[in-house]
Design a protein around this motif. Structure first.
Motif, short mmCIF file in Angstrom:
data_model
loop_
_atom_site.label_atom_id
_atom_site.label_comp_id
_atom_site.label_asym_id
_atom_site.label_seq_id
_atom_site.Cartn_x
_atom_site.Cartn_y
_atom_site.Cartn_z
N ILE B 162 0.84 -1.21 0.00
CA ILE B 162 0.00 0.00 0.00
C ILE B 162 0.87 1.25 0.00
O ILE B 162 0.59 2.23 -0.71
CB ILE B 162 -1.01 -0.05 1.18
N ASP B 163 1.98 1.23 0.74
CA ASP B 163 2.93 2.35 0.69
C ASP B 163 3.48 2.53 -0.73
O ASP B 163 3.57 3.64 -1.23
CB ASP B 163 4.09 2.10 1.67
N ARG B 164 3.83 1.41 -1.35
CA ARG B 164 4.36 1.47 -2.72
C ARG B 164 3.31 2.03 -3.68
O ARG B 164 3.63 2.83 -4.58
CB ARG B 164 4.78 0.06 -3.20
N LEU B 165 2.07 1.61 -3.50
CA LEU B 165 1.00 2.13 -4.36
C LEU B 165 0.84 3.63 -4.19
O LEU B 165 0.70 4.38 -5.17
CB LEU B 165 -0.32 1.42 -4.06
N LYS B 166 0.90 4.09 -2.93
CA LYS B 166 0.75 5.52 -2.68
C LYS B 166 1.90 6.30 -3.32
O LYS B 166 1.70 7.38 -3.88
CB LYS B 166 0.65 5.79 -1.17
N ASP B 167 3.11 5.72 -3.23
CA ASP B 167 4.27 6.35 -3.89
C ASP B 167 4.05 6.44 -5.40
O ASP B 167 4.62 7.29 -6.08
CB ASP B 167 5.54 5.52 -3.65
N ASN B 168 3.25 5.55 -5.92
CA ASN B 168 3.04 5.50 -7.37
C ASN B 168 1.70 6.12 -7.78
O ASN B 168 1.09 5.72 -8.77
CB ASN B 168 3.13 4.06 -7.87
N ASP B 169 1.22 7.07 -6.94
CA ASP B 169 0.09 7.88 -7.35
C ASP B 169 -1.25 7.14 -7.33
O ASP B 169 -2.15 7.44 -8.11
CB ASP B 169 0.38 8.43 -8.77
N PHE B 170 -1.35 6.16 -6.45
CA PHE B 170 -2.64 5.49 -6.24
C PHE B 170 -3.31 6.04 -4.99
O PHE B 170 -2.65 6.34 -3.99
CB PHE B 170 -2.43 3.97 -6.04
N TRP B 171 -4.65 6.15 -5.03
CA TRP B 171 -5.44 6.49 -3.85
C TRP B 171 -5.99 5.20 -3.26
O TRP B 171 -6.45 4.32 -4.00
CB TRP B 171 -6.59 7.44 -4.22
N ILE B 172 -5.97 5.11 -1.94
CA ILE B 172 -6.39 3.87 -1.27
C ILE B 172 -7.78 4.08 -0.67
O ILE B 172 -8.00 5.00 0.13
CB ILE B 172 -5.40 3.47 -0.15
N ILE B 173 -8.72 3.24 -1.08
CA ILE B 173 -10.11 3.34 -0.62
C ILE B 173 -10.45 2.10 0.19
O ILE B 173 -10.43 0.98 -0.34
CB ILE B 173 -11.07 3.42 -1.83
N ALA B 174 -10.71 2.28 1.47
CA ALA B 174 -10.99 1.13 2.33
C ALA B 174 -12.49 0.99 2.56
O ALA B 174 -13.18 1.98 2.82
CB ALA B 174 -10.28 1.27 3.67
N THR B 175 -13.01 -0.23 2.45
CA THR B 175 -14.40 -0.47 2.83
C THR B 175 -14.42 -0.77 4.32
O THR B 175 -13.68 -1.60 4.81
CB THR B 175 -14.97 -1.67 2.06
N ASP B 176 -15.29 -0.04 5.03
CA ASP B 176 -15.28 -0.13 6.50
C ASP B 176 -16.70 0.14 7.00
O ASP B 176 -17.29 1.18 6.70
CB ASP B 176 -14.30 0.93 7.05
N ILE B 177 -17.20 -0.79 7.75
CA ILE B 177 -18.59 -0.72 8.20
C ILE B 177 -18.87 0.54 9.03
O ILE B 177 -20.00 1.01 9.11
CB ILE B 177 -18.93 -2.03 8.98
N ASN B 178 -17.80 1.13 9.62
CA ASN B 178 -17.98 2.34 10.43
C ASN B 178 -17.72 3.64 9.68
O ASN B 178 -17.70 4.72 10.28
CB ASN B 178 -17.03 2.27 11.64
N ALA B 179 -17.50 3.54 8.37
CA ALA B 179 -17.20 4.75 7.59
C ALA B 179 -18.41 5.69 7.59
O ALA B 179 -19.55 5.26 7.76
CB ALA B 179 -16.83 4.36 6.17
N LYS B 180 -18.13 7.00 7.41
CA LYS B 180 -19.23 7.97 7.30
C LYS B 180 -19.77 8.03 5.87
O LYS B 180 -20.97 8.15 5.65
CB LYS B 180 -18.74 9.36 7.72
N ASP B 181 -18.86 8.02 4.90
CA ASP B 181 -19.28 8.14 3.51
C ASP B 181 -19.85 6.82 2.98
O ASP B 181 -19.33 5.74 3.28
CB ASP B 181 -18.08 8.53 2.63
#
Lengths: 252, 252
Positions: B162-181
């Protein structure tokens, strides 16, 4: 027909859950020293549920399922009568959302669709008595208990029921790989509707397609027209729920 | 490790399909007079694939699966190296869409998610070498052959990737039952992104949640927070595809 839940962990979850009634639990003789068996006995005692040790021959009837010497019998799933459902409909003012299954053979898919319907607040699942999986233990397990939280309506003729639905102010939406409209081109708000999903291999029968008011497809890329039917169901069901939430402003 | 496809109908479909190579087919001795066996032999002959009759003892290694005396061996699934994938990315100009699985245990769910990814034109599925189902015959079967049509990337550490992906211009979207959005509140267009899906029971690990740029949930009604993970995946994946189609105007 009585249903059953099998396997140590499944039966433990069932006993802990409490929302589903259990007729009795049978355990294979000779496994008294197992921690999970002890837990099952404890939980059954707490809830006052009968448990019996039975010889291994008693378990032959369950065939090759991995019951691990533990079976819990549950009362049969209750079906809703179509007329009863329609009459209930006219008592309140909310629009009704229904899924109609036209020949879903895989019990995991069947259970999984019922589960998504409950999550999305759908009102009923209608399925034919022939050419469709019956509601057995696999369906119940795949549904994560959802079979008891929605109206399940088994009918002899889907085409006859679709006529009845149309008479009762329902719009019929058929999923069809050859449709022009995508599933998100339809406005699912402000009407009673029934979405028809076809069999894993053959899709919806021609007779039902002809009776449909809308035909929708799910776009697929890569020339890979092969969405699993339960996943396809989830995509359409949630588009309908999303539109309702966005239009009514209700926060879930 | 070599994979295999089992059962008469499955092997017939595999032989007819032609897109997947087959090392050999083994048939249990003593079933020469069966029409489907004859069909399998015919199809294997047409494609020049070795078939052998073997004694029933040879089939014991497959355990309790319902192989019906028919097994087709297929070459191992090819995995893609993460660096290779990232380099490929920089060669073209399209935004990339990835699914990251954080501990999906059920092989049917795993296969089904891969299948939806191919249908929706996603680019890769990343999964950890531990705490996740491996790509076995059940996964391949549930994927309907999709395992061969997408980059499958097995990694030792999801957080490092995930760190490598962020370094390579990826946005990380997590599915989470407690999310607001809700999942449809995000704009999936005009960026590289990776959607993380958590284990059937426990969801996404805290370490990964912390590294995520967005957290999204799928709204659920009836106090029934229990969508099957493959269905949940389909709902989010198709929201992303729908937005892309609607924004770019591409008709699929």
């Amino acid at each position: 027909m009585e249903n059953y839940i099998y396997g140590k962990n499944n039966v433990i979850e069932l006993l802990k859950d409490g929302s589903r009634s259990i007729s009795k639990v049978i355990l294979m003789k000779g496994q008294n020293n197992n921690a999970k068996i002890a837990q099952i006995i404890n939980l059954a005692r707490q809830r006052g549920i009968i448990f019996q040790f039975q010889p291994k021959e008693k378990f032959y009837q369950f065939g090759e399922i991995s019951h691990q010497g533990v079976i819990a019998y549950t009362p049969p799933i209750k079906f809703t009568d179509f007329n009863e459902f329609i009459n209930k409909k006219s008592e309140d003012n909310k629009y009704k959302k229904i899924i109609i299954l036209d020949g879903i053979e895989d019990p995991h898919n069947f259970g999984s669709i019922i589960r998504t319907c409950v999550c999305a607040g759908f009102d009923a699942v209608i399925f034919p008595s022939r050419r469709n999986a019956t509601v057995n233990s696999t369906v119940e397990k795949s549904s994560a208990g959802a079979v008891n939280r929605i109206d399940l309506i088994m009918v002899n003729s889907l085409t006859a029921i679709i006529d009845r639905l149309k008479d009762n102010d329902f719009w019929i939406i058929a999923t069809d790989i050859n449709a022009k409209d995508n599933y998100y081109d339809i406005d699912y708000c402000n009407m009673n509707f029934a979405i028809v999903l076809g069999a894993e291999k053959d899709g919806i029968s021609t007779a039902i397609l002809k009776k449909s008011d809308f035909k929708i497809k799910i776009p697929m890329l890569n020339n890979f027209n092969s969405l699993n039917v339960a996943n396809a169901a989830s995509i359409v069901i949630y588009e309908a729920l999303k539109q309702t939430i966005q239009k009514t402003g209700n926060v879930v």
